[in-house]
Design a protein around this motif. Sequence first.
Motif, PDB file in Angstrom:
ATOM      1  N   ILE A 227      62.043  18.114  54.226  1.00  0.00           N
ATOM      2  CA  ILE A 227      61.977  18.501  55.618  1.00  0.00           C
ATOM      3  C   ILE A 227      61.339  19.741  56.048  1.00  0.00           C
ATOM      4  CG2 ILE A 227      63.522  19.255  57.299  1.00  0.00           C
ATOM      5  CD1 ILE A 227      65.624  17.355  56.442  1.00  0.00           C
ATOM      6  N   PRO A 228      60.048  19.793  56.532  1.00  0.00           N
ATOM      7  CA  PRO A 228      59.518  21.113  56.945  1.00  0.00           C
ATOM      8  C   PRO A 228      60.505  21.629  58.383  1.00  0.00           C
ATOM      9  CG  PRO A 228      58.535  19.350  58.149  1.00  0.00           C
ATOM     10  CD  PRO A 228      59.660  18.570  57.366  1.00  0.00           C
ATOM     11  N   ASN A 229      61.442  22.750  57.928  1.00  0.00           N
ATOM     12  CA  ASN A 229      62.479  22.842  58.800  1.00  0.00           C
ATOM     13  C   ASN A 229      62.149  24.062  59.473  1.00  0.00           C
ATOM     14  OD1 ASN A 229      63.246  23.636  55.847  1.00  0.00           O
ATOM     15  ND2 ASN A 229      64.293  25.407  57.197  1.00  0.00           N
ATOM     16  N   THR A 230      61.129  25.137  59.203  1.00  0.00           N
ATOM     17  CA  THR A 230      60.657  25.651  60.008  1.00  0.00           C
ATOM     18  C   THR A 230      59.038  26.090  59.835  1.00  0.00           C
ATOM     19  OG1 THR A 230      60.846  27.762  58.383  1.00  0.00           O
ATOM     20  CG2 THR A 230      63.020  27.398  59.599  1.00  0.00           C
ATOM     21  N   THR A 231      58.695  27.003  60.639  1.00  0.00           N
ATOM     22  CA  THR A 231      57.231  27.051  60.144  1.00  0.00           C
ATOM     23  C   THR A 231      56.703  27.542  58.951  1.00  0.00           C
ATOM     24  OG1 THR A 231      57.108  29.357  61.322  1.00  0.00           O
ATOM     25  CG2 THR A 231      56.625  27.154  62.784  1.00  0.00           C
ATOM     26  N   ASN A 232      57.613  28.098  58.172  1.00  0.00           N
ATOM     27  CA  ASN A 232      57.096  28.457  57.030  1.00  0.00           C
ATOM     28  C   ASN A 232      57.957  28.162  55.494  1.00  0.00           C
ATOM     29  OD1 ASN A 232      59.122  30.072  57.397  1.00  0.00           O
ATOM     30  ND2 ASN A 232      58.263  32.083  57.185  1.00  0.00           N
ATOM     31  N   THR A 233      58.898  27.230  55.680  1.00  0.00           N
ATOM     32  CA  THR A 233      59.750  26.566  54.685  1.00  0.00           C
ATOM     33  C   THR A 233      59.811  25.012  54.749  1.00  0.00           C
ATOM     34  OG1 THR A 233      61.700  26.835  55.896  1.00  0.00           O
ATOM     35  CG2 THR A 233      61.133  29.039  54.769  1.00  0.00           C
ATOM     36  N   THR A 234      60.096  24.599  53.394  1.00  0.00           N
ATOM     37  CA  THR A 234      60.234  23.200  53.316  1.00  0.00           C
ATOM     38  C   THR A 234      61.671  22.846  52.504  1.00  0.00           C
ATOM     39  OG1 THR A 234      57.987  22.844  53.525  1.00  0.00           O
ATOM     40  CG2 THR A 234      59.507  20.891  52.548  1.00  0.00           C
ATOM     41  N   SER A 235      62.383  22.187  53.160  1.00  0.00           N
ATOM     42  CA  SER A 235      63.811  21.740  52.302  1.00  0.00           C
ATOM     43  C   SER A 235      63.818  20.581  51.500  1.00  0.00           C
ATOM     44  CB  SER A 235      64.925  21.968  53.301  1.00  0.00           C
ATOM     45  OG  SER A 235      65.116  23.077  53.799  1.00  0.00           O
ATOM     46  N   TYR A 236      64.232  20.481  50.609  1.00  0.00           N
ATOM     47  CA  TYR A 236      64.509  19.376  49.761  1.00  0.00           C
ATOM     48  C   TYR A 236      65.951  19.141  49.168  1.00  0.00           C
ATOM     49  CZ  TYR A 236      59.289  20.290  48.621  1.00  0.00           C
ATOM     50  OH  TYR A 236      58.063  20.710  48.610  1.00  0.00           O
ATOM     51  N   GLY A 237      66.267  17.703  49.200  1.00  0.00           N
ATOM     52  CA  GLY A 237      67.693  17.202  48.793  1.00  0.00           C
ATOM     53  C   GLY A 237      67.248  16.023  47.699  1.00  0.00           C
TER      54      GLY A 237
ATOM     55  N   VAL B 242      70.018  24.456  53.459  1.00  0.00           N
ATOM     56  CA  VAL B 242      68.650  23.772  53.731  1.00  0.00           C
ATOM     57  C   VAL B 242      68.512  23.385  55.011  1.00  0.00           C
ATOM     58  CG1 VAL B 242      68.366  23.162  51.490  1.00  0.00           C
ATOM     59  CG2 VAL B 242      69.565  21.646  52.765  1.00  0.00           C
ATOM     60  N   GLY B 243      67.204  22.919  55.514  1.00  0.00           N
ATOM     61  CA  GLY B 243      66.934  22.277  56.648  1.00  0.00           C
ATOM     62  C   GLY B 243      67.604  21.092  57.110  1.00  0.00           C
ATOM     63  N   GLN B 244      67.891  20.662  58.324  1.00  0.00           N
ATOM     64  CA  GLN B 244      68.436  19.385  58.611  1.00  0.00           C
ATOM     65  C   GLN B 244      67.409  18.721  59.877  1.00  0.00           C
ATOM     66  OE1 GLN B 244      72.422  20.314  59.659  1.00  0.00           O
ATOM     67  NE2 GLN B 244      72.958  20.486  57.371  1.00  0.00           N
ATOM     68  N   ALA B 245      67.810  17.397  60.109  1.00  0.00           N
ATOM     69  CA  ALA B 245      67.111  16.846  61.118  1.00  0.00           C
ATOM     70  C   ALA B 245      67.991  15.878  61.961  1.00  0.00           C
ATOM     71  CB  ALA B 245      66.114  15.939  60.347  1.00  0.00           C
ATOM     72  N   THR B 246      67.420  15.387  63.145  1.00  0.00           N
ATOM     73  CA  THR B 246      67.900  14.800  64.019  1.00  0.00           C
ATOM     74  C   THR B 246      67.204  13.447  64.299  1.00  0.00           C
ATOM     75  OG1 THR B 246      66.929  15.644  65.959  1.00  0.00           O
ATOM     76  CG2 THR B 246      68.691  17.120  65.329  1.00  0.00           C
ATOM     77  N   VAL B 247      67.748  12.555  65.223  1.00  0.00           N
ATOM     78  CA  VAL B 247      66.821  11.534  65.847  1.00  0.00           C
ATOM     79  C   VAL B 247      66.611  12.034  67.359  1.00  0.00           C
ATOM     80  CG1 VAL B 247      67.450   9.689  64.330  1.00  0.00           C
ATOM     81  CG2 VAL B 247      69.048  10.100  65.859  1.00  0.00           C
ATOM     82  N   LEU B 248      66.780  11.023  68.361  1.00  0.00           N
ATOM     83  CA  LEU B 248      66.326  11.495  69.521  1.00  0.00           C
ATOM     84  C   LEU B 248      67.153  12.097  70.751  1.00  0.00           C
ATOM     85  CD1 LEU B 248      64.057   8.329  69.918  1.00  0.00           C
ATOM     86  CD2 LEU B 248      63.407  10.662  69.151  1.00  0.00           C
ATOM     87  N   GLU B 249      68.690  11.900  70.638  1.00  0.00           N
ATOM     88  CA  GLU B 249      69.286  12.162  71.463  1.00  0.00           C
ATOM     89  C   GLU B 249      69.541  13.810  71.484  1.00  0.00           C
ATOM     90  OE1 GLU B 249      73.766  11.592  73.697  1.00  0.00           O
ATOM     91  OE2 GLU B 249      73.076  10.329  72.010  1.00  0.00           O
ATOM     92  N   ALA B 250      69.828  14.281  70.433  1.00  0.00           N
ATOM     93  CA  ALA B 250      70.328  15.579  70.000  1.00  0.00           C
ATOM     94  C   ALA B 250      69.138  16.712  70.786  1.00  0.00           C
ATOM     95  CB  ALA B 250      70.342  16.123  68.646  1.00  0.00           C
ATOM     96  N   PRO B 251      67.819  16.577  70.692  1.00  0.00           N
ATOM     97  CA  PRO B 251      66.913  17.546  70.957  1.00  0.00           C
ATOM     98  C   PRO B 251      66.773  17.325  72.661  1.00  0.00           C
ATOM     99  CG  PRO B 251      65.650  15.750  69.850  1.00  0.00           C
ATOM    100  CD  PRO B 251      67.130  15.670  69.567  1.00  0.00           C
ATOM    101  N   GLN B 252      67.566  16.288  73.159  1.00  0.00           N
ATOM    102  CA  GLN B 252      67.347  15.936  74.710  1.00  0.00           C
ATOM    103  C   GLN B 252      68.507  16.917  75.181  1.00  0.00           C
ATOM    104  OE1 GLN B 252      67.936  11.982  75.572  1.00  0.00           O
ATOM    105  NE2 GLN B 252      65.766  11.088  74.555  1.00  0.00           N
ATOM    106  N   LEU B 253      69.799  17.046  74.414  1.00  0.00           N
ATOM    107  CA  LEU B 253      70.864  17.759  74.804  1.00  0.00           C
ATOM    108  C   LEU B 253      70.379  19.323  74.908  1.00  0.00           C
ATOM    109  CD1 LEU B 253      73.727  18.062  75.706  1.00  0.00           C
ATOM    110  CD2 LEU B 253      74.392  18.053  73.280  1.00  0.00           C
TER     111      LEU B 253
END
Length: 372
Positions: A183-193, A41-52
């Motif tokens: 989590i809307p992890n891509t443009t056409n899927t949603t992940s649930y946990g 399933v999709g995952q999420a970050t906070v702010l530092e990871a996308p900066q890297l």
Amino acid sequence: MKKITFIGKGNAGLFGALHFSYYSNAEVELIYDPNIPAEKVGQATVLEAPQLLWKSLGLNWYDNPISATPKLGILYENWGTKKEKFMHPFDFGATAIHYSPKKLQDYIINSGKFKVTEGNAEPKDIDSDFIFDCRGKLPNEDKEYDFLRSPLNAVILGQGDTCDPKQMWTRAVATPDGWTFVIPNTTNTTSYGYLYNDKITSFEKASKNFNKLFNLAKQNIYLNEKADNFKFKSYIAKEPIRDNVILSGNRLFFLEPLESTGVQAYLTWYRLCYDYIFLGAKKEEVVNKFKTNVQALENFILWHYQFGSKYKTKFWKEAAKYKINCSTFKDIVKYCSIHTFDYLRDLRQPFNSSVYGQFSPLDFKYWIDGVY
């Protein structure tokens, strides 16, 4: 020149290899077993990871080969009894991401930023100055780990084939049995946990509530206990640094995914390890700082359960029993309770950045405003 090797291509291995290839002059290598699949399933970050990802790979919202979706904060639903919903937002100019682990893995592995080798490696067989072992939890867990407190120990995962384009945040939805990430992890899927405690709620009851609350059949999600149900413990390694082998990923620690602390904690660990490897910081100092950080994450997460939810169930009664015995935590809560958002937002004020784990006074304030 030092050589640093990472074993495993999960979040810890990938972001660790990127971190050291970007911030150091070390020779970086990543070894992974191609037979181990990515998280389902999709995952999420906070702010530092996308900066890297931006600094090291140039990823941006136009050139977005991992099909990431923007994460502007966390929307809490059904938590506490004061508001039906409240937002834990990021700054107006700051964006985290939701992403597909498989797409992220494939892109970073093929980026050419470091050497990549397929294989099932053991640290003792690797000729490197330092080896980050990012594989799964060590055997003999009772001897290797200190267990952390959590009201949860199981999750049912599902991925739907639709996505709400207006959802630009992680939804954290309180349920009768715990809570669920959406989590809307891509443009056409949603992940649930669907997270719960299997000592309180059976898989059968949890899956029934999961289906009912999120209308899974409409999204072509059909649950199977063997394939979709996973049990877990929360823990941290007693000895994270062992000669030239440094533990990371699930081999280092695990906490439930509320507030998306995982990747950020890995990056915190890598900054500390950079000081150890390149700047001569003492091992004991580095380890103690990281364990203090994880304790802060544990306390901040447990605090979320102190105020209950709209559900008056056994789970929420038990979850509220976890107490936080930390004077620093209590001082920050008191400080944030008596000051306004404007005051805490002002960069000239003393508490203006992360002061407790990865959390700032504003992070505390949004939660206080939502549930107090």
